[in-house]
Enzyme design. Structure first.
Site, PDB file in Angstrom:
ATOM      1  N   LEU A  85      23.613  -6.415 -18.474  1.00 33.10           N
ATOM      2  CA  LEU A  85      24.662  -5.625 -17.843  1.00 33.10           C
ATOM      3  C   LEU A  85      25.294  -6.512 -16.779  1.00 33.10           C
ATOM      4  O   LEU A  85      24.601  -7.307 -16.138  1.00 33.10           O
ATOM      5  CB  LEU A  85      24.091  -4.364 -17.181  1.00 33.10           C
ATOM      6  CG  LEU A  85      23.481  -3.298 -18.092  1.00 33.10           C
ATOM      7  CD1 LEU A  85      22.899  -2.164 -17.259  1.00 33.10           C
ATOM      8  CD2 LEU A  85      24.510  -2.752 -19.077  1.00 33.10           C
ATOM      9  N   ASP A  86      26.596  -6.378 -16.583  1.00 37.93           N
ATOM     10  CA  ASP A  86      27.245  -7.136 -15.526  1.00 37.93           C
ATOM     11  C   ASP A  86      26.627  -6.796 -14.176  1.00 37.93           C
ATOM     12  O   ASP A  86      26.066  -5.716 -13.987  1.00 37.93           O
ATOM     13  CB  ASP A  86      28.745  -6.802 -15.469  1.00 37.93           C
ATOM     14  CG  ASP A  86      29.507  -7.306 -16.675  1.00 37.93           C
ATOM     15  OD1 ASP A  86      28.983  -8.194 -17.375  1.00 37.93           O
ATOM     16  OD2 ASP A  86      30.614  -6.807 -16.916  1.00 37.93           O
ATOM     17  N   LYS A  87      26.778  -7.706 -13.256  1.00 40.30           N
ATOM     18  CA  LYS A  87      26.227  -7.512 -11.911  1.00 40.30           C
ATOM     19  C   LYS A  87      26.672  -6.176 -11.312  1.00 40.30           C
ATOM     20  O   LYS A  87      25.870  -5.452 -10.721  1.00 40.30           O
ATOM     21  CB  LYS A  87      26.679  -8.665 -11.006  1.00 40.30           C
ATOM     22  CG  LYS A  87      26.233  -8.548  -9.560  1.00 40.30           C
ATOM     23  CD  LYS A  87      26.745  -9.721  -8.742  1.00 40.30           C
ATOM     24  CE  LYS A  87      26.344  -9.578  -7.278  1.00 40.30           C
ATOM     25  NZ  LYS A  87      26.855 -10.720  -6.465  1.00 40.30           N
ATOM     26  N   ARG A 133      35.397  -3.564 -19.898  1.00 42.38           N
ATOM     27  CA  ARG A 133      36.360  -3.902 -18.851  1.00 42.38           C
ATOM     28  C   ARG A 133      37.625  -4.519 -19.453  1.00 42.38           C
ATOM     29  O   ARG A 133      38.752  -4.189 -19.047  1.00 42.38           O
ATOM     30  CB  ARG A 133      35.704  -4.844 -17.840  1.00 42.38           C
ATOM     31  CG  ARG A 133      34.512  -4.215 -17.142  1.00 42.38           C
ATOM     32  CD  ARG A 133      33.651  -5.242 -16.427  1.00 42.38           C
ATOM     33  NE  ARG A 133      34.342  -5.866 -15.322  1.00 42.38           N
ATOM     34  CZ  ARG A 133      33.849  -6.884 -14.604  1.00 42.38           C
ATOM     35  NH1 ARG A 133      32.675  -7.398 -14.931  1.00 42.38           N
ATOM     36  NH2 ARG A 133      34.535  -7.381 -13.601  1.00 42.38           N
TER      37      ARG A 133
END
Length: 435
Positions: A229-231, A336
């Site tokens: 998962l992205d930060k 995104r």
């Protein structure tokens, strides 16, 4: 070791329940199995010879057309197990020259007759240390661990992010003092060079067995984070606690049989209210920490990506929306990039255009002035994309049973959601739940 998670407000809980009306497995807690509870220390000397730098000095054959220098070098060295990401890292480090002049751009063009000199950068091992960081454990047994990752936590160590990651926390939880992994080639967590379904963290699959010693390869899968998962993204993530589980879960990701549902708050509302996006994902040539969604398949380096979305609630006359996403593929920054492609960047996603100014420009004209100050204060505090991995379902790698987990979004997400709901209902707008 499980961190306490406060229950969401009743209105938010009702919204979340409406989103995810499914059976959810009850949490089970167990300690890590003893086979994993031992120290893994791999000294750099244990690396195989393939980790040392590789040199190339060769002329581009006369009459050969123009091509990117990274692609040309990769074609020459690919058979030796040198990945394109390593070649690109070498170029950026100033280790490549064309006709005696150093080049720094991976897109530099070479042509017939050019003399290319290259020293491929060494693959650096990165030692991850166990750290006593609280984990929000949703499920655990002898083989898998499901955690609710907080926003702002990096998933795995990388140059510049060697500590405070989810891997550091899991090492402590599983009583493993250290283990060695291969350093990633990216400059940060935000946009790794590998973007193929977010599998096999540390990118071990881009190296041949000659590049990685057996000791290092073993260390890479214990504990094994199967996806990322992205930060800035919060939510559910599964960790494999043995090699068999890692391989089985990775296969499910590759076959796209893992169920993943995300929820987001967007700037604006997509039209139509539901649909399927199939737009390939490629790195933005103008910004290497950002990806772009591209219609069609003409882009040479784009990877196929498909998402399904559905608007669940509309706020402030269309100023924002609660959108559910279901992934068919798992490219880097897929949601995104697809949200930006639809013209509805995620609220708080500065990288992809979901700026605070855009959010306020859409919300202010659609809400009474008495709410403007509160909205401005709340949105000014948003410091990450409003994206949450709300549901995760997979087949247990040992029992074969279907497991499914859900968790509500954290406070920063629910505070914005609650305010948008309040403003919408107080103004008498008839937006509400869409479906």
């Amino acid at each position: 070791m499980a961190a306490a998670t406060a229950p969401p407000p009743p209105a938010i809980a009702a919204t979340f329940s409406a989103l995810l009306r499914r059976h959810t497995v009850r949490p089970i807690y167990a300690r890590c199995v003893s086979s994993n509870a031992r120290s893994e220390t791999v000294e750099p000397e244990s690396r195989s010879g393939g980790l040392r730098g590789t040199r190339l000095q060769e002329a581009v054959p006369a009459g050969e057309g123009r091509s990117r220098v990274d692609a040309w070098i990769s074609a020459r060295l690919g058979g030796g197990g040198v990945s394109r990401a390593r070649v690109q890292a070498s170029i950026r480090a100033g280790l490549v020259a064309v006709n005696g002049r150093p080049v720094s751009k991976v897109s530099h063009m070479v042509k017939g007759g050019d003399l290319v000199s290259c020293t491929v950068s060494e693959v650096q091992p990165l030692r991850a240390e166990a750290e006593d960081i609280p984990l929000d454990i949703v499920y655990e047994d002898d083989h898998v661990l499901v955690v609710n990752k907080p926003a702002h936590m990096v998933v795995h160590p990388a140059p510049g992010n060697a500590n405070g990651t989810l891997v550091n926390a899991i090492l402590h939880h599983c009583r493993i003092s250290t283990f060695t992994c291969l350093a990633r080639n990216s400059t940060g967590d935000e946009c790794p060079d590998s973007s193929d379904d977010d599998i096999d963290v540390f990118d071990v699959d881009q190296f041949t067995t000659e590049d990685v010693s057996s000791e290092v390869r073993d260390a890479l899968v214990r504990p094994g984070i199967v996806h990322r998962l992205d930060k800035g993204t919060s939510g559910l993530l599964v960790v494999a606690k043995d090699e068999h589980s890692h391989a089985q879960l990775a296969e499910q990701f590759k076959l796209h049989t893992i169920r993943r549902v995300y929820i987001s708050l967007t700037c604006g509302v997509p039209h139509p209210n539901s649909g399927r996006i199939e737009a390939s994902i490629a790195r933005d040539p103008n910004n290497r920490i950002r990806m772009i969604a591209i219609a069609g398949s003409g882009h040479r380096y784009a990877r196929n990506a498909a998402s399904r979305y559905k608007v669940r609630e509309v706020f402030a006359g269309g100023g924002s929306a609660l959108v559910e996403w279901r992934l068919e593929t798992g490219r880097t920054h897929q949601i995104r990039a697809h949200a930006k492609y639809l013209g509805i960047p995620l609220l708080g996603d500065e990288t992809y255009g979901g700026t605070k100014s855009l959010a306020l420009s859409l919300l202010r004209p659609r809400t009474p002035s008495k709410y403007h100050s509160g909205l401005s204060d709340l949105i000014s505090k948003v410091d990450r994309p409003c994206l949450h991995a709300a549901l995760l379902g997979f087949k247990h790698p040992h029992s074969g049973k279907i497991l499914e987990f859900s968790c509500p979004p954290p406070d920063d997400f629910t505070e914005v959601l609650a305010e948008l709901q309040r403003v919408t209902s107080a103004d008498g707008q008839n937006d509400g739940l869409v479906g």
